[in-house]
Design a protein around this motif. Structure first.
Motif, PDB file in Angstrom:
ATOM      1  N   GLY A 122       0.796  -1.221   0.000  1.00  0.00           N
ATOM      2  CA  GLY A 122       0.000   0.000   0.000  1.00  0.00           C
ATOM      3  C   GLY A 122       0.833   1.278   0.000  1.00  0.00           C
ATOM      4  O   GLY A 122       0.305   2.372   0.181  1.00  0.00           O
ATOM      5  N   ASN A 123       2.146   1.142  -0.231  1.00  0.00           N
ATOM      6  CA  ASN A 123       2.984   2.343  -0.373  1.00  0.00           C
ATOM      7  C   ASN A 123       2.784   2.924  -1.762  1.00  0.00           C
ATOM      8  O   ASN A 123       2.624   2.179  -2.730  1.00  0.00           O
ATOM      9  CB  ASN A 123       4.461   1.992  -0.214  1.00  0.00           C
ATOM     10  N   ILE A 124       2.783   4.245  -1.835  1.00  0.00           N
ATOM     11  CA  ILE A 124       2.644   4.870  -3.151  1.00  0.00           C
ATOM     12  C   ILE A 124       3.859   5.731  -3.479  1.00  0.00           C
ATOM     13  O   ILE A 124       4.623   6.134  -2.594  1.00  0.00           O
ATOM     14  CB  ILE A 124       1.377   5.754  -3.249  1.00  0.00           C
ATOM     15  N   LEU A 125       4.016   5.991  -4.765  1.00  0.00           N
ATOM     16  CA  LEU A 125       5.046   6.908  -5.230  1.00  0.00           C
ATOM     17  C   LEU A 125       4.440   7.702  -6.387  1.00  0.00           C
ATOM     18  O   LEU A 125       3.957   7.117  -7.352  1.00  0.00           O
ATOM     19  CB  LEU A 125       6.271   6.105  -5.706  1.00  0.00           C
ATOM     20  N   ILE A 126       4.421   9.007  -6.245  1.00  0.00           N
ATOM     21  CA  ILE A 126       3.887   9.860  -7.313  1.00  0.00           C
ATOM     22  C   ILE A 126       5.060  10.239  -8.206  1.00  0.00           C
ATOM     23  O   ILE A 126       5.967  10.964  -7.775  1.00  0.00           O
ATOM     24  CB  ILE A 126       3.191  11.111  -6.744  1.00  0.00           C
ATOM     25  N   ILE A 127       5.043   9.705  -9.444  1.00  0.00           N
ATOM     26  CA  ILE A 127       6.216   9.844 -10.319  1.00  0.00           C
ATOM     27  C   ILE A 127       5.914  10.765 -11.508  1.00  0.00           C
ATOM     28  O   ILE A 127       4.816  11.282 -11.647  1.00  0.00           O
ATOM     29  CB  ILE A 127       6.664   8.467 -10.860  1.00  0.00           C
TER      30      ILE A 127
END
Ligand SMILES: Nc1ncnc2c1ncn2[C@@H]1O[C@H](COP(=O)(O)OP(=O)(O)O)[C@@H](O)[C@H]1O
Ligand SMILES: [Mg+2]
Length: 294
Positions: free
Chosen positions: A239-244
């Motif tokens: 459930g970790n996110i990364l906005i790329i």
């Protein structure tokens, strides 16, 4: 990747010839042999010998016109120069497999000598489609000779700097590690884009988290993503996110800021509404960015 394999085969004189062509390409697409000789500071025999070698390795393109023989780098050669510089600086030590293919880039995993894994983004604009370049108009200005080399170098620099300016906010944006030419090295999240999940555990939580981060970045980082959506958010199993993908980001004082912000939020709201039945009002969300400080 082929450029990485070639890196071990080339001699430093070969690289110097490639860099001499790179310098010449600031002024014209094809660089005359005499100019290559000048920029490399090699005698003509050595210049010709090296040109022949790198041509055999398929790193340069010869122009077809008989008089005025000239050469230009291909993208493999440019990859090679960027990779070598990043290795020399100690930013990366090894290249891994391709992890993503975007609209305008190839992304590989890579490792430093302490076995930290990063993402390496190589920009590939301008050769196949020039429509992408419109997005960079503000960077390019009204220049006439605009090589793909320069466009991609600008893109990498712009993304690196955007990442750097928002990194201090401590949110889920990739930590910038380094850049060279058209390459950006950044934190890697082992996951896949939101769009490729058939279902996620707690969509409401993910949605709220993204919105609150975009708000924070707008208010404290003074930046708008500009291309936000389900393709530019990586999610892992935990459930970790990364906005790329911050290439198209614009400062919050941009004349179209509010419109671009609204478009980003609309994209996100639409996706979560269609796929996860989360009802939200983009206009209200954007309004809240201007009224409630975080
Ligand atoms: N930091 C990263 N961590 C994990 N995957 C990434 C990262 N950066 C890019 N990717 C992968 O590469 C793809 C393309 O990257 P992106 O930055 O979106 O490039 P483009 O501008 O070409 O769309 C992404 O959709 C994603 O799958
Ligand atoms: Mg993308």
């Amino acid at each position: 990747m082929e450029a990485a394999r070639l890196l071990t085969k080339l001699e430093k004189e070969d690289l110097r010839i490639l860099m001499a062509i790179e310098i010449g390409m600031k002024r014209s697409e094809f660089v005359k042999v005499n100019d290559i000789r000048f920029y490399s500071r090699y005698p003509i025999e050595e210049t010709l010998y090296r040109l022949n070698r790198v041509h055999k390795y398929d790193l340069i393109i010869r122009n077809s016109s008989k008089h005025d023989l000239g050469y230009t780098l291909n993208s493999k050669a440019y990859d090679l120069l960027a990779l070598r510089a990043l290795v020399e600086k100690g930013t990366i030590a090894q290249l891994g497999p391709l992890i993503g293919k975007g609209k305008e880039s190839d992304v590989f995993s890579c490792m430093d000598d302490k076995e930290n894994i990063f993402a390496l983004k190589l920009y590939r604009m301008g050769r196949t489609s020039f429509k992408n370049i419109k997005k960079l108009r503000d960077l390019i200005g009204e220049r006439t000779h605009m090589s793909w080399l320069y466009v991609n170098r600008l893109a990498a620099k712009k993304e690196y700097e955007a990442l750097r300016s928002i990194y201090e906010l401590n949110l889920n944006t990739p930590k910038p590690i380094g850049y060279n030419r058209h390459a950006v090295v950044m934190e890697y999240l082992r996951g896949k884009e939101l769009v490729y999940y058939s279902d996620i555990d707690d969509p409401r939580y993910i949605f709220d988290k993204i919105i609150s981060q975009i708000k924070h970045i707008y208010q404290k980082g003074n930046l708008i993503h500009g291309d936000l959506g389900e393709f530019n958010i990586v999610l892992d199993q935990q459930g970790n996110i990364l906005i790329i993908d911050w290439l198209q980001s614009v400062p919050s004082d941009h004349p179209n800021a509010r419109l671009l912000l609204l478009r980003d939020i609309q994209n996100l709201c639409n996706f979560f509404r269609k796929k996860y039945r989360i009802i939200s009002n983009p206009d209200d969300i954007v309004k809240s960015f201007f009224t409630n400080k975080t």
